[in-house]
Design an enzyme around this catalytic site. Structure first.
Site, mmCIF file in Angstrom:
data_model
loop_
_atom_site.group_PDB
_atom_site.id
_atom_site.type_symbol
_atom_site.label_atom_id
_atom_site.label_comp_id
_atom_site.label_asym_id
_atom_site.label_seq_id
_atom_site.Cartn_x
_atom_site.Cartn_y
_atom_site.Cartn_z
ATOM 1 N N HIS A 1 7.013 -4.028 -15.485
ATOM 2 C CA HIS A 1 6.426 -5.506 -15.502
ATOM 3 C C HIS A 1 4.819 -5.269 -15.824
ATOM 4 O O HIS A 1 4.683 -4.170 -17.187
ATOM 5 C CB HIS A 1 6.395 -4.933 -14.360
ATOM 6 C CG HIS A 1 5.732 -4.145 -13.381
ATOM 7 N ND1 HIS A 1 4.448 -3.441 -13.575
ATOM 8 C CD2 HIS A 1 5.955 -2.954 -12.495
ATOM 9 C CE1 HIS A 1 3.960 -1.850 -13.186
ATOM 10 N NE2 HIS A 1 5.489 -1.732 -12.767
HETATM 11 P P1 TYD Z 1 6.675 -0.967 -8.649
HETATM 12 O O1 TYD Z 1 5.189 -1.328 -8.926
HETATM 13 O O2 TYD Z 1 7.683 -1.949 -9.326
HETATM 14 O O3 TYD Z 1 6.712 0.613 -9.075
HETATM 15 P P2 TYD Z 1 7.035 1.250 -10.837
HETATM 16 O O4 TYD Z 1 6.247 -0.319 -11.745
HETATM 17 O O5 TYD Z 1 6.362 2.431 -10.751
HETATM 18 O O6 TYD Z 1 8.672 0.973 -11.034
HETATM 19 O O7 TYD Z 1 7.104 -0.383 -7.304
HETATM 20 C C1 TYD Z 1 7.910 -0.161 -6.426
HETATM 21 C C2 TYD Z 1 8.258 -0.353 -4.631
HETATM 22 O O8 TYD Z 1 6.842 0.248 -4.580
HETATM 23 C C3 TYD Z 1 7.280 -2.209 -5.336
HETATM 24 O O9 TYD Z 1 7.989 -2.249 -3.931
HETATM 25 C C4 TYD Z 1 5.972 -2.681 -4.378
HETATM 26 C C5 TYD Z 1 5.661 -1.064 -4.011
HETATM 27 N N1 TYD Z 1 4.659 -0.479 -4.371
HETATM 28 C C6 TYD Z 1 3.633 -0.138 -3.121
HETATM 29 O O10 TYD Z 1 3.881 -0.893 -1.803
HETATM 30 N N2 TYD Z 1 2.218 0.251 -3.037
HETATM 31 C C7 TYD Z 1 1.306 0.571 -4.339
HETATM 32 O O11 TYD Z 1 0.210 0.512 -4.552
HETATM 33 C C8 TYD Z 1 2.757 0.562 -5.073
HETATM 34 C C9 TYD Z 1 2.415 1.075 -7.030
HETATM 35 C C10 TYD Z 1 3.861 0.276 -4.703
#
Ligand code: TYD
Length: 137
Positions: free
Chosen positions: A52
């Site tokens: 992303h």
């Molecule tokens: P995501 O940012 O997509 O993780 P990565 O980039 O590490 O693969 O986040 C994964 C899940 O966690 C998504 O459902 C959102 C949640 N999340 C939070 O609730 N708070 C946060 O600070 C972060 C980074 C993610």
């Protein structure tokens, strides 16, 4: 926005025979104030994270333990960066597509972020990100 605005940043390292110490001051060692800290851990072998971009968010990524790769992309170019030390990290500016892979066993990826969590700040769809980047030009 292009990936050349992202950079590896060395952090202060207080070398001590009792164990080294590193510290980070928001707005000083990294170019933003820190509003949130999160970390990835217990990552199964072969996992990929990220996939992303963020509209406004600035982030700083550190391999607190073990190692992993961060792949940065800006629709024109891509760069793979291996992180494996806790005394430096990778600054990622807004509007950069990022993926993380190649996690070593027991690795911990700590991320310092410039804002609190906000799902509306994400581009999770590459086509939408690409379109937004075209409109910035
Ligand atoms: P995501 O940012 O997509 O993780 P990565 O980039 O590490 O693969 O986040 C994964 C899940 O966690 C998504 O459902 C959102 C949640 N999340 C939070 O609730 N708070 C946060 O600070 C972060 C980074 C993610």
């Amino acid at each position: 926005m292009d990936i050349n605005r992202c950079a590896l940043i060395n952090l202060p390292k207080i070398v001590d025979c009792r164990g080294n110490l590193t510290f980070i001051e928001g707005g000083n060692h990294i170019p933003f104030a820190i509003q949130r800290v999160y970390y990835l851990y217990d990552v199964p072998g072969g996992s990929e994270r990220g996939g992303h971009a963020h509209k406004e968010l600035h982030e700083f990524i550190i391999a607190m333990s073990g190692s992993f790769d961060v792949i940065l992309g800006d629709t024109h170019q891509q760069k793979r960066i291996h992180l494996n030390r806790s005394y430096y990290g990778l600054y990622i500016c807004p509007m950069i597509w990022r993926e993380l892979d190649n996690f070593s066993s027991g690795s911990v990826c700590m991320v310092l972020a410039s804002t609190r969590y906000d799902e509306s700040d994400y581009y999770r769809d590459y086509a939408q990100y690409h379109l937004a980047m075209q409109q910035l030009l």
